[in-house]
Design a protein around this motif. Structure first.
Motif, short mmCIF file in Angstrom:
data_model
loop_
_atom_site.label_atom_id
_atom_site.label_comp_id
_atom_site.label_asym_id
_atom_site.label_seq_id
_atom_site.Cartn_x
_atom_site.Cartn_y
_atom_site.Cartn_z
N ILE A 1 102.17 61.67 -78.99
CA ILE A 1 102.84 62.98 -78.93
C ILE A 1 101.91 64.02 -78.31
CG2 ILE A 1 103.76 64.85 -80.35
CD1 ILE A 1 104.77 62.65 -82.27
N ARG A 2 100.62 63.98 -78.67
CA ARG A 2 99.66 64.94 -78.10
C ARG A 2 99.56 64.83 -76.58
NH1 ARG A 2 95.96 63.10 -82.63
NH2 ARG A 2 96.09 64.73 -84.24
N SER A 3 99.75 63.62 -76.07
CA SER A 3 99.61 63.40 -74.63
C SER A 3 100.90 63.63 -73.86
CB SER A 3 99.11 61.98 -74.37
OG SER A 3 100.09 61.01 -74.72
N THR A 4 102.01 63.89 -74.60
CA THR A 4 103.30 64.05 -73.90
C THR A 4 103.91 65.40 -74.23
OG1 THR A 4 104.39 62.82 -75.71
CG2 THR A 4 103.70 61.55 -73.79
N TRP A 5 104.99 65.42 -75.02
CA TRP A 5 105.74 66.67 -75.16
C TRP A 5 105.00 67.74 -75.94
CZ3 TRP A 5 106.81 67.30 -80.33
CH2 TRP A 5 107.04 66.17 -81.11
N ALA A 6 103.96 67.38 -76.70
CA ALA A 6 103.18 68.40 -77.41
C ALA A 6 102.30 69.22 -76.47
CB ALA A 6 102.32 67.75 -78.49
N THR A 7 102.17 68.77 -75.22
CA THR A 7 101.39 69.54 -74.25
C THR A 7 102.18 70.74 -73.71
OG1 THR A 7 102.15 68.19 -72.38
CG2 THR A 7 100.15 67.47 -73.54
#
Length: 380
Positions: free
Chosen positions: A148-154
């Motif tokens: 998640i940190r590497s995708t939509w949480a950015t």
């Protein structure tokens, strides 16, 4: 010949006698052991849980909360620790060696005064949050958090609105809990996006997890406009979420995939079984499915207060619906019925460019879908 036969009979008789003596001794030892066990555990958790269904006020301090009371005192005494973080060696004092398991599948130890072991109390204030996304996830599932940190949480800013992301966890219950806790402390120092409360993290404690989430939002993120609870296996289109919220009501607003007149499952073998002794109506009031639901910030405090009065059930999204029903606040259907999807949607750029949330089959899918959606070119 007769002497031989007589000798054989004596041997057989002696063998049977020894067998009977051994059996008698074993039986006596077994009975004594059982008597000792019953004497020690005559107030068993299973029996107490059954009584607790009818006397919850006097029950909730007799199982889970016995250990959590000790945990809370330890945490309160360590308020000087930076950002409220403590190690598991401190948290686990007074906690039973074996992780607590619910006496019944529908039992929930709430309300209770839970404390935060890891906290980010200034997150929303520093970021001037418009919508805060809270992802409940198990302590050991770092892979989901990193995905998640590497995708939509950015996607932290959409249409000049700030999106904050936090992961919510409880205490680890596996055999390597100390190592998991140390890893969590390091992860928190690195990312500053973890919230950990002092309840056992398990499927049957998801209601506790959700109400703790509401408590945190109302205490530390009250200046934001909206919040969203979103599962860790969900692909989230943050841009579409923010664009929907720009036109949404500011108060008494909750939306998602709203279930209406859902039947209560009475099959004891069902994962979502609830007996009539816990919830007697045949249907649930409307509720938003737990894959992801959005609500205005005023509801965080209102639902948290309702949770002190509404009898808890372990199905967390149903319980939020019960609290909303208690408050007499209606849920809002999303502007498009295809925005929230409880079953995984087959990927294509056009379809995913229009939805808000869908469950996925794997973390690999989550990462691939998001990266492909970011590539230049028309969606449809």
């Amino acid at each position: 010949m007769m002497e031989v036969n007589e000798e054989q009979r004596q041997v057989k008789s002696g063998g049977r006698s020894r067998y009977h003596r051994s059996y008698v001794i074993f039986t006596i030892l077994l009975v004594l052991s059982l008597c000792f066990y019953i004497n020690i555990y005559n107030n068993s958790e299973t029996w107490t849980a059954t009584v607790g269904l009818f006397f919850p006020e006097t029950f909730h301090n007799k199982t889970t909360n016995v250990s959590l009371t000790t945990v809370s005192r330890e945490i309160v005494s360590l308020n000087t620790v930076s950002r409220g973080i403590v190690s598991l060696t401190t948290v686990s004092r007074g906690v039973p060696a074996k992780p607590w398991k619910p006496p019944e599948p529908y039992y929930v130890a709430y309300p209770y005064n839970y404390s935060f072991v890891i906290n980010e109390p200034e997150k929303c204030q520093k970021e001037n949050t418009f919508v805060v996304l809270i992802i409940p996830v198990s302590p050991g599932n770092m892979a989901a958090r990193d995905a998640i940190r590497s995708t939509w949480a950015t996607e932290r800013s959409v249409a000049d609105k700030i999106v904050s992301v936090l992961f919510l966890i409880g205490l680890p219950t596996s055999q390597d809990s100390e190592k998991i806790q140390e890893d969590l402390l390091q992860e928190s120092e690195k990312h500053h996006d973890l919230l950990q409360s002092d309840f056992w993290d398990s499927y049957y404690n998801l209601t506790i997890k959700t109400v703790v989430m509401l408590e945190w939002i109302s205490a530390y993120c009250h200046k934001a406009s909206y919040a969203m609870k979103v599962d860790s296996d969900v692909f989230l289109n943050v841009k579409n979420l923010v664009n929907m919220l720009l036109l949404a009501p500011k108060q008494n607003y909750m939306t998602g995939l709203v279930a209406r007149t859902a039947m209560v499952l009475r099959n004891p073998h069902s994962k979502w079984y609830l007996p009539k002794t816990v919830y007697s109506p045949a249907h649930y009031p409307p509720y938003a499915l737990g894959l992801g639901y959005v609500f205005s910030l005023d509801l965080a405090g209102k639902i948290f207060e309702a949770a002190q009065l509404v009898k808890p059930v372990y199905i967390e999204d149903v319980y939020i619906g019960l609290c909303m029903n208690h408050l007499r606040i209606a849920l809002t259907d999303p502007p498009d019925g295809s925005l929230f999807n409880v079953f995984p949607v087959d990927y294509n750029r056009c379809r995913y460019s229009k939805l808000i949330a869908t469950t996925t089959r794997s973390l690999k899918d989550q990462v691939y879908f998001w990266k492909d959606l970011q590539t230049p070119g028309p969606y449809c």
